[in-house]
Motif scaffolding. Structure first.
Motif: not given
Length: 231
Positions: A170, A175-176, A11, A179-180, A123
């Motif tokens: 992060s 976010l975890e 994400r 997710q990055c 993002r």
């Protein structure tokens, strides 16, 4: 259905700055391109060879530091190698504000890719071994408004691959790690991110010092536009 190369869980993209988003005009990051003429105005007669030796020593000074030294400390070190008195006036001139476009430039693929990522709702943040003024510098180079967070070594007191650098970004996004997607022009720093649970890609532009291949287990891209095929 996503292809095997895609990263559907991602994400956000965490970008390194130098070598990924921007590069120095003339090819040298530090010291700034106007270092030699500024010093010569105060101490004429310093040869190109002496400057080259001081710059090389300055690279070792930065590389051996546990975190990012202040610009003042870095310039004092260089001036000491040159045998030049670090007068307050000279130190101030070495950090005077200049048009960033005279010393730095964005890679041609940057703004179009950032625009498309933002359009897709991806993002973005920056994770960089840099000085505190990096966000303002990015703004002046045309990247204002793209990045929600910055993890900057001189602010955090540590450098990559310290886990705090990656996690600061992060966590700021809520976010975890999985997710990055972390993108850096140093494959070893990408490997460190992978070990922490992040997705990662090494940015191997044509001028990358590591050559055309990343270490085993580290996937790579040759341009930012290739990220659009993953997200």
């Amino acid at each position: 259905m996503p292809s095997p190369a895609q990263l559907p869980a991602v994400r956000a993209v965490l970008f390194d700055s130098g070598g990924v988003l921007m590069r120095p005009v003339g090819g040298r990051w530090n010291p700034r391109a106007d270092f030699e003429p500024t010093v010569l105005a105060h101490s004429p007669g310093i040869t190109g060879g002496r400057f080259a030796e001081a710059v090389a020593a300055g690279d070792r000074f930065l590389g051996s530091a546990a975190d990012t030294p202040s610009r003042d400390a870095y310039h004092r070190f260089l001036l000491g190698r040159l045998g030049v008195e670090p007068a307050a006036e000279l130190l101030a001139e070495l950090v005077r504000e200049v048009d960033p476009c005279t010393v730095l430039e964005l890679y041609p693929d940057v703004l179009g890719t950032l625009d498309e990522l933002r359009r897709r709702g991806v993002r973005m943040a920056v994770v960089s071994d840099a000085w505190p003024e990096l966000p303002a510098l990015h703004d002046r180079l045309g990247m204002a408004g793209y990045f929600e967070a910055y993890a900057i070594s001189a602010v955090l007191g540590c450098t990559k691959p310290d886990p705090r650098m990656y996690r600061h970004a992060s966590d700021a996004l809520g976010l975890e790690p999985a997710q990055c997607l972390f993108v850096d022009d140093d494959p070893e720093l990408v490997a460190a991110a992978l070990a922490l649970g992040y997705e990662g890609r090494a940015m191997l532009r044509p001028e990358a010092p590591w050559g055309p291949a990343a270490p085993a287990g580290v996937a790579s891209v040759g341009s930012l536009t290739e990220l659009l095929e993953l997200l």
